[in-house]
Scaffold this motif. Structure first.
Motif, PDB file in Angstrom:
ATOM      1  N   LEU A  37      37.578  59.589  41.226  1.00  0.00           N
ATOM      2  CA  LEU A  37      36.618  59.187  40.080  1.00  0.00           C
ATOM      3  C   LEU A  37      36.914  58.359  39.336  1.00  0.00           C
ATOM      4  CD1 LEU A  37      33.202  59.336  39.133  1.00  0.00           C
ATOM      5  CD2 LEU A  37      33.848  62.056  38.299  1.00  0.00           C
ATOM      6  N   ILE A  38      37.600  58.973  38.203  1.00  0.00           N
ATOM      7  CA  ILE A  38      38.829  58.018  36.863  1.00  0.00           C
ATOM      8  C   ILE A  38      39.178  56.849  37.238  1.00  0.00           C
ATOM      9  CG2 ILE A  38      40.502  58.643  35.675  1.00  0.00           C
ATOM     10  CD1 ILE A  38      38.548  60.699  34.946  1.00  0.00           C
ATOM     11  N   PHE A  39      39.488  57.372  38.655  1.00  0.00           N
ATOM     12  CA  PHE A  39      40.556  55.660  39.352  1.00  0.00           C
ATOM     13  C   PHE A  39      39.090  54.688  39.405  1.00  0.00           C
ATOM     14  CE2 PHE A  39      41.102  52.263  42.890  1.00  0.00           C
ATOM     15  CZ  PHE A  39      42.793  52.607  42.262  1.00  0.00           C
ATOM     16  N   LEU A  40      38.196  55.314  39.970  1.00  0.00           N
ATOM     17  CA  LEU A  40      36.730  54.238  40.206  1.00  0.00           C
ATOM     18  C   LEU A  40      36.823  53.464  39.167  1.00  0.00           C
ATOM     19  CD1 LEU A  40      35.686  55.235  43.606  1.00  0.00           C
ATOM     20  CD2 LEU A  40      36.949  53.317  43.380  1.00  0.00           C
ATOM     21  N   LEU A  41      36.282  54.552  37.909  1.00  0.00           N
ATOM     22  CA  LEU A  41      35.569  54.440  36.325  1.00  0.00           C
ATOM     23  C   LEU A  41      36.115  52.857  36.059  1.00  0.00           C
ATOM     24  CD1 LEU A  41      34.777  58.171  35.735  1.00  0.00           C
ATOM     25  CD2 LEU A  41      33.420  55.857  35.303  1.00  0.00           C
ATOM     26  N   GLY A  42      37.887  53.174  36.019  1.00  0.00           N
ATOM     27  CA  GLY A  42      37.840  52.256  35.110  1.00  0.00           C
ATOM     28  C   GLY A  42      38.634  50.640  36.012  1.00  0.00           C
ATOM     29  N   HIS A  43      38.703  50.818  37.254  1.00  0.00           N
ATOM     30  CA  HIS A  43      38.971  49.475  37.919  1.00  0.00           C
ATOM     31  C   HIS A  43      38.390  48.258  37.856  1.00  0.00           C
ATOM     32  CE1 HIS A  43      41.267  47.623  40.952  1.00  0.00           C
ATOM     33  NE2 HIS A  43      41.557  48.636  41.268  1.00  0.00           N
ATOM     34  N   PRO A  44      39.433  47.317  37.551  1.00  0.00           N
ATOM     35  CA  PRO A  44      38.374  45.963  37.340  1.00  0.00           C
ATOM     36  C   PRO A  44      37.856  45.333  38.460  1.00  0.00           C
ATOM     37  CG  PRO A  44      40.648  45.717  37.132  1.00  0.00           C
ATOM     38  CD  PRO A  44      40.254  47.457  37.261  1.00  0.00           C
ATOM     39  N   LEU A  45      37.452  45.901  39.365  1.00  0.00           N
ATOM     40  CA  LEU A  45      37.558  45.161  40.863  1.00  0.00           C
ATOM     41  C   LEU A  45      36.826  45.702  41.724  1.00  0.00           C
ATOM     42  CD1 LEU A  45      40.553  43.735  42.302  1.00  0.00           C
ATOM     43  CD2 LEU A  45      38.771  43.023  41.322  1.00  0.00           C
ATOM     44  N   VAL A  46      35.843  47.022  41.212  1.00  0.00           N
ATOM     45  CA  VAL A  46      35.156  48.277  41.788  1.00  0.00           C
ATOM     46  C   VAL A  46      33.707  48.212  39.992  1.00  0.00           C
ATOM     47  CG1 VAL A  46      34.578  50.462  41.710  1.00  0.00           C
ATOM     48  CG2 VAL A  46      36.647  49.501  42.526  1.00  0.00           C
ATOM     49  N   HIS A  47      33.202  48.355  41.220  1.00  0.00           N
ATOM     50  CA  HIS A  47      31.306  48.590  40.258  1.00  0.00           C
ATOM     51  C   HIS A  47      31.403  49.876  41.192  1.00  0.00           C
ATOM     52  CE1 HIS A  47      27.322  48.413  38.728  1.00  0.00           C
ATOM     53  NE2 HIS A  47      26.673  48.589  40.071  1.00  0.00           N
ATOM     54  N   LEU A  48      31.346  51.139  40.450  1.00  0.00           N
ATOM     55  CA  LEU A  48      31.036  52.515  40.781  1.00  0.00           C
ATOM     56  C   LEU A  48      29.159  52.318  40.384  1.00  0.00           C
ATOM     57  CD1 LEU A  48      31.811  54.950  42.094  1.00  0.00           C
ATOM     58  CD2 LEU A  48      31.941  55.557  39.712  1.00  0.00           C
ATOM     59  N   LYS A  49      28.438  52.234  41.374  1.00  0.00           N
ATOM     60  CA  LYS A  49      27.046  52.473  41.039  1.00  0.00           C
ATOM     61  C   LYS A  49      27.046  54.366  41.079  1.00  0.00           C
ATOM     62  CE  LYS A  49      24.986  49.877  44.752  1.00  0.00           C
ATOM     63  NZ  LYS A  49      24.873  49.293  45.955  1.00  0.00           N
ATOM     64  N   ALA A  50      26.786  55.277  42.340  1.00  0.00           N
ATOM     65  CA  ALA A  50      26.266  56.052  41.801  1.00  0.00           C
ATOM     66  C   ALA A  50      27.542  57.164  41.982  1.00  0.00           C
ATOM     67  CB  ALA A  50      25.134  56.349  42.701  1.00  0.00           C
ATOM     68  N   VAL A  51      27.091  58.439  41.434  1.00  0.00           N
ATOM     69  CA  VAL A  51      28.544  59.844  41.970  1.00  0.00           C
ATOM     70  C   VAL A  51      26.784  60.981  42.743  1.00  0.00           C
ATOM     71  CG1 VAL A  51      29.360  60.860  41.344  1.00  0.00           C
ATOM     72  CG2 VAL A  51      29.516  59.211  40.027  1.00  0.00           C
ATOM     73  N   THR A  52      27.103  60.992  43.605  1.00  0.00           N
ATOM     74  CA  THR A  52      26.443  62.211  43.989  1.00  0.00           C
ATOM     75  C   THR A  52      27.700  63.502  44.517  1.00  0.00           C
ATOM     76  OG1 THR A  52      27.145  61.682  46.468  1.00  0.00           O
ATOM     77  CG2 THR A  52      24.800  61.296  45.132  1.00  0.00           C
ATOM     78  N   ILE A  53      27.210  64.817  43.823  1.00  0.00           N
ATOM     79  CA  ILE A  53      28.139  65.523  43.739  1.00  0.00           C
ATOM     80  C   ILE A  53      27.929  66.673  45.047  1.00  0.00           C
ATOM     81  CG2 ILE A  53      29.436  67.765  42.601  1.00  0.00           C
ATOM     82  CD1 ILE A  53      28.270  65.814  39.716  1.00  0.00           C
ATOM     83  N   VAL A  54      29.008  67.509  45.845  1.00  0.00           N
ATOM     84  CA  VAL A  54      28.578  68.965  46.588  1.00  0.00           C
ATOM     85  C   VAL A  54      29.738  70.510  45.861  1.00  0.00           C
ATOM     86  CG1 VAL A  54      29.135  70.077  49.093  1.00  0.00           C
ATOM     87  CG2 VAL A  54      28.104  67.345  48.689  1.00  0.00           C
ATOM     88  N   PRO A  55      28.499  71.518  45.850  1.00  0.00           N
ATOM     89  CA  PRO A  55      27.437  71.222  45.871  1.00  0.00           C
ATOM     90  C   PRO A  55      26.340  70.587  44.456  1.00  0.00           C
ATOM     91  CG  PRO A  55      28.133  72.985  45.423  1.00  0.00           C
ATOM     92  CD  PRO A  55      28.643  72.186  45.814  1.00  0.00           C
ATOM     93  N   GLY A  56      27.018  70.488  43.432  1.00  0.00           N
ATOM     94  CA  GLY A  56      26.425  70.017  42.700  1.00  0.00           C
ATOM     95  C   GLY A  56      25.571  70.998  41.524  1.00  0.00           C
ATOM     96  N   THR A  57      26.561  71.874  41.426  1.00  0.00           N
ATOM     97  CA  THR A  57      25.965  73.268  40.599  1.00  0.00           C
ATOM     98  C   THR A  57      26.290  72.705  38.894  1.00  0.00           C
ATOM     99  OG1 THR A  57      27.981  74.000  40.326  1.00  0.00           O
ATOM    100  CG2 THR A  57      26.096  74.929  41.990  1.00  0.00           C
ATOM    101  N   PRO A  58      25.710  72.880  38.287  1.00  0.00           N
ATOM    102  CA  PRO A  58      25.191  73.002  36.365  1.00  0.00           C
ATOM    103  C   PRO A  58      26.806  72.776  35.877  1.00  0.00           C
ATOM    104  CG  PRO A  58      23.662  74.576  37.118  1.00  0.00           C
ATOM    105  CD  PRO A  58      24.348  74.610  38.434  1.00  0.00           C
ATOM    106  N   ASP A  59      27.787  73.706  36.171  1.00  0.00           N
ATOM    107  CA  ASP A  59      29.122  73.332  35.956  1.00  0.00           C
ATOM    108  C   ASP A  59      29.510  71.913  36.009  1.00  0.00           C
ATOM    109  OD1 ASP A  59      28.574  74.220  38.116  1.00  0.00           O
ATOM    110  OD2 ASP A  59      31.181  75.746  37.972  1.00  0.00           O
ATOM    111  N   GLN A  60      29.292  71.647  37.497  1.00  0.00           N
ATOM    112  CA  GLN A  60      29.914  70.339  38.390  1.00  0.00           C
ATOM    113  C   GLN A  60      29.154  69.840  37.503  1.00  0.00           C
ATOM    114  OE1 GLN A  60      28.978  71.108  42.314  1.00  0.00           O
ATOM    115  NE2 GLN A  60      31.102  70.928  42.875  1.00  0.00           N
ATOM    116  N   ILE A  61      27.861  69.256  37.233  1.00  0.00           N
ATOM    117  CA  ILE A  61      26.920  68.016  36.935  1.00  0.00           C
ATOM    118  C   ILE A  61      27.564  68.276  35.457  1.00  0.00           C
ATOM    119  CG2 ILE A  61      24.998  67.342  35.864  1.00  0.00           C
ATOM    120  CD1 ILE A  61      23.866  69.210  38.128  1.00  0.00           C
ATOM    121  N   GLY A  62      27.864  68.918  34.507  1.00  0.00           N
ATOM    122  CA  GLY A  62      28.200  69.594  33.305  1.00  0.00           C
ATOM    123  C   GLY A  62      29.801  68.256  32.994  1.00  0.00           C
ATOM    124  N   PHE A  63      30.579  68.679  33.576  1.00  0.00           N
ATOM    125  CA  PHE A  63      32.319  68.334  33.781  1.00  0.00           C
ATOM    126  C   PHE A  63      32.042  66.874  33.926  1.00  0.00           C
ATOM    127  CE2 PHE A  63      36.039  66.952  35.475  1.00  0.00           C
ATOM    128  CZ  PHE A  63      37.028  67.887  34.426  1.00  0.00           C
TER     129      PHE A  63
END
Length: 253
Positions: A37-63
């Motif tokens: 995720l960190i790599f994709l967020l800053g890569h100049p040749l990448v447009h990160l459109k969305a992120v989905t999480i498994v399972p997606g609990t509140p601690d994960q979402i907040g982080f």
């Protein structure tokens, strides 16, 4: 039928305004998806459109939302599979920003709806965990996707040429992997679905062949200030727990 495929660089079809269109489906049981995720967020040749999480609990979402905030990417939608599942953020992740206050959050959409909205024939979906969100989106019959790249599966001696086999997997033709075996029904749905143009599975023995050494870390030190992504990754790989692994593994992991 499984087959060995040489790496390809046929990615022009996923370029929009010179940037790869990528959606990341991730988990937080170990560090690799977060580093991705960190790599994709800053890569100049990448447009990160969305992120989905498994399972997606509140601690994960907040982080994850905290990480997006660090990159000033409040615009990226976050989707989840099951917000009410058991807390799923690993202790390792808690060490990354241990001096920061990161609150849990329930600010997330349904993961399948996010995939349906942001995936298309010009998008690459990178999956680092069980394929629950993808399977749920497929069940609607509406998912269209150009390329899926999923971590999971195993390519054994009957598939991989001898010169490319890892020693610890020599003689094996099968090996269980968490991402597919933890929800094999979801994996089967993804494998059978015709609405995904290209499907690539990065097998267990390939993942285990990627090595980050102390030399790699020293080289990263010279360029870490060239981008926020590199700086954050260097910080993660400099954590005491990671450095202790280096020492135990004779300088590599």
């Amino acid at each position: 039928m499984a087959m060995y495929v040489e790496p390809r660089s046929d990615t022009d079809q996923f370029l929009v305004n010179g940037r790869l269109q990528i959606v990341l489906d991730m988990e937080t049981g170990d560090p690799d998806d977060f580093v991705t995720l960190i790599f994709l967020l800053g890569h100049p040749l990448v447009h990160l459109k969305a992120v989905t999480i498994v399972p997606g609990t509140p601690d994960q979402i907040g982080f994850i939302r905290y990480a997006l905030k660090r990159f000033n990417r409040h615009d990226i939608p976050v989707g989840v599979f099951d917000m009410n599942a058991k807390a799923a953020l690993s202790k390792f992740h808690l060490r990354i920003y241990k001096d920061e206050t990161i609150e849990e959050s329930r600010d997330a959409l349904d993961g399948s709806e996010v995939l349906l909205k942001y995936c298309d024939q010009q998008t690459i979906l990178v999956c680092g965990g069980p394929l629950k969100n993808v399977a749920k989106a497929i069940r609607t019959g509406q998912l269209k996707l150009g390329r899926l790249v999923a971590q999971g599966g195993f390519a054994g001696d009957n598939v991989v040429p001898q010169e490319k086999r890892l020693r610890k997997f020599q003689g094996r033709t099968t090996c269980p992997t968490f991402n597919l075996c933890s929800d094999y029904r979801a994996a089967k749905i993804v494998l059978d679905y015709p609405g995904i143009k290209e499907k690539y599975f990065v097998s267990k023995n390939v993942c285990h062949g990627v090595v980050y050494t102390l030399e790699t870390h020293e080289q990263l030190a010279f360029v870490k200030d060239h981008s926020q992504s590199l700086h954050e990754i260097y910080h993660i790989m400099s954590l005491p727990v990671v450095q202790s692994i280096f020492r135990l593994a004779n300088g590599k992991m």
